[in-house]
Design an enzyme around this catalytic site. Structure first.
Site, mmCIF file in Angstrom:
data_model
loop_
_atom_site.group_PDB
_atom_site.id
_atom_site.type_symbol
_atom_site.label_atom_id
_atom_site.label_comp_id
_atom_site.label_asym_id
_atom_site.label_seq_id
_atom_site.Cartn_x
_atom_site.Cartn_y
_atom_site.Cartn_z
ATOM 1 N N TRP A 133 0.889 -1.176 0.000
ATOM 2 C CA TRP A 133 0.000 0.000 0.000
ATOM 3 C C TRP A 133 0.921 1.219 0.000
ATOM 4 O O TRP A 133 1.787 1.329 0.869
ATOM 5 C CB TRP A 133 -0.860 -0.040 1.265
ATOM 6 N N ASP A 215 0.066 -4.374 9.831
ATOM 7 C CA ASP A 215 -1.011 -3.505 9.377
ATOM 8 C C ASP A 215 -2.226 -4.415 9.210
ATOM 9 O O ASP A 215 -2.236 -5.292 8.345
ATOM 10 C CB ASP A 215 -0.606 -2.866 8.037
ATOM 11 N N LYS A 251 -12.746 -0.775 6.917
ATOM 12 C CA LYS A 251 -13.277 -1.726 5.937
ATOM 13 C C LYS A 251 -14.265 -2.678 6.584
ATOM 14 O O LYS A 251 -15.353 -2.878 6.068
ATOM 15 C CB LYS A 251 -12.151 -2.548 5.309
HETATM 16 C C1 LMR Z 1 -6.942 1.717 -0.509
HETATM 17 O O1 LMR Z 1 -5.907 1.060 -0.428
HETATM 18 O O2 LMR Z 1 -7.471 2.008 -1.577
HETATM 19 C C2 LMR Z 1 -7.625 2.178 0.762
HETATM 20 O O3 LMR Z 1 -6.943 1.708 1.866
HETATM 21 C C3 LMR Z 1 -7.870 3.635 0.776
HETATM 22 C C4 LMR Z 1 -6.638 4.404 1.127
HETATM 23 O O4 LMR Z 1 -6.649 5.071 2.160
HETATM 24 O O5 LMR Z 1 -5.653 4.344 0.392
#
Ligand code: LMR
Length: 412
Positions: A133, A215, A251
């Site tokens: 992420w 996480d 989520k």
């Molecule tokens: C995502 O990965 O799309 C979500 O977790 C929203 C974000 O905050 O990035």
């Protein structure tokens, strides 16, 4: 030169920028497969029925007010979150060694962890998975970490875990490095280690003295079962590692904008817990002062009431089952169209996302020609697929990869 004259334009956030572009698009068939937020079978945001119900009762509760929460948050929320994460029989809870403070959802928990580690951990090297992420990089950089490295995670070849690469990178990490691990439903790949692989990762963390920071943003989304999805964290914590874990309820409660989260830490003793909590409170006081209550109250009400808790687990099942159905639907439609490439990974990947394998120029084509928005790395939010749009999305993917072949198929 004016006061702000030397302020350069910052890069936009890719996920939120994509959402803005989607919102600005007036095409009737547009689809947003980008941002990681659950969509119902009509492609709409879903307020969980259990959340609606609790919100209604909170709105009618005249004993509630808008006074400040304690600096470390609503205790009935943070205690319940700890039990959800570690299991109610967890020895670290029973022994008073588990610490949990309220955070501004997952991002806030990670940022708080980063600031805490910057102050109390003497190793400044952080490892994130490749890919991860994107905000992981940003959070740690913003907190002041300069040495952010990647450990191998995803094999483009197998569209699965590069386990040998992962172990190799962690074995070669400087002693004491901080390692960010995704507790379940890895974002963006949808690929998780098996229990046996987690055990090997844990052993390397122990041998190298690595600091495991989990996480946990998708508890419930991998298997539909919140306990099974907490396996890795419980396994690390149960084997004496000084685990930290940032929990998001964005989520699994659909409380995206309420910023309900918890930072949990397993300390060595009740005395350590007290000191750690006091330091976290100081960091919180200097940033958000004290946390917001609405989302925390909803989660606390649900987690502390057996009937509501069961209802919530049912709501999670609804989400995870629908996502699994959409995986099959998209896969079958791609197959029926004879779409070039192998798409079985859509079924193999778990959680909210599929790492589709679509390449940046194909993603761009999907946007400009079909008004379908996904992240440049090819990540697809599977919950944004619906019975209504699956045909359109499959045909768009088919047209795209036929017109713009995959790089490896050109090389072959
Ligand atoms: C995502 O990965 O799309 C979500 O977790 C929203 C974000 O905050 O990035």
């Amino acid at each position: 030169m004016s006061f702000y004259g030397n302020v350069e334009l910052a890069c936009p956030d890719t996920i939120f920028d994509l959402r803005d572009a989607y919102n600005a698009d007036s095409h009737p068939y547009k689809v947003n497969l980008g941002i990681g937020a659950y969509r119902d079978s009509e492609g709409k945001p879903w307020v969980l029925p259990v959340v609606r119900q609790v919100e209604a009762s909170l709105a009618g509760d005249l004993t509630l007010n808008h006074e400040y929460l304690p600096i470390d948050g609503l205790r009935s929320f943070t205690d319940a979150a700890l039990r959800l994460l570690l299991g109610s029989n967890s020895t670290s809870i029973v022994e008073g060694r588990a610490c949990a403070v309220q955070s501004l959802s997952g991002t806030g928990g990670l940022r708080l962890a980063a600031e805490f580690l910057l102050k109390f951990h003497d190793v400044r090297t952080v490892y994130v998975s490749r890919p991860t992420w994107q905000n992981h990089h940003h959070i740690f950089k913003s907190a002041g970490f300069r040495d952010i490295r990647e450990y191998r995670y995803y094999s483009k070849l197998t569209k699965g875990l590069d386990f040998a690469g992962l172990l190799d990178d962690l074995k070669n990490a400087p002693r004491g490095s901080i390692v960010i691990l995704h507790a379940c439903a890895h974002n963006p790949t949808g690929v998780d280690p098996s229990h046996e692989q987690w055990e090997e990762i844990r052993t390397v963390c122990e041998q190298q003295g690595l600091c495991a920071l989990f996480d946990c943003a998708y508890q419930g989304f991998t298997t539909g079962d919140v306990d099974r999805d907490a396996w890795a964290v419980r396994h690390f914590a149960g084997n004496g590692l000084p685990v930290l874990c940032s929990m998001s309820f964005s989520k699994n409660f659909g409380l995206y904008n309420e910023r309900a989260g918890v930072l949990a830490l397993i300390t060595g003793s009740p005395q350590e817990e007290t000191s750690v909590r006091s330091q976290l409170k100081q960091l919180i006081r200097g940033t958000m002062s004290n946390p917001p209550s609405h989302g925390a109250r909803i989660v606390a009400t649900v987690l502390n009431n057996p009937a509501l808790f069961d209802e919530w687990k049912g709501n999670i099942q609804t989400m995870s089952t629908r996502i699994a159905e959409m995986r099959r639907l998209l896969y079958e439609k791609l197959l029926a169209l004879g779409t070039p490439g192998n798409w079985i990974h859509i079924l193999d990947h778990i959680g909210m996302f599929t790492f589709s394998g679509l390449e940046p120029n194909q993603v761009e084509h999907m946007k400009t020609h079909h008004h379908i928005y996904l992240l440049a790395n090819g990540r697809i939010n599977m919950s944004a697929i619906t019975p209504q749009n699956a045909d359109y999305v499959a045909k768009a993917i088919n047209e795209t990869v036929t017109k713009i072949p995959f790089e490896d198929s050109i090389a072959a």
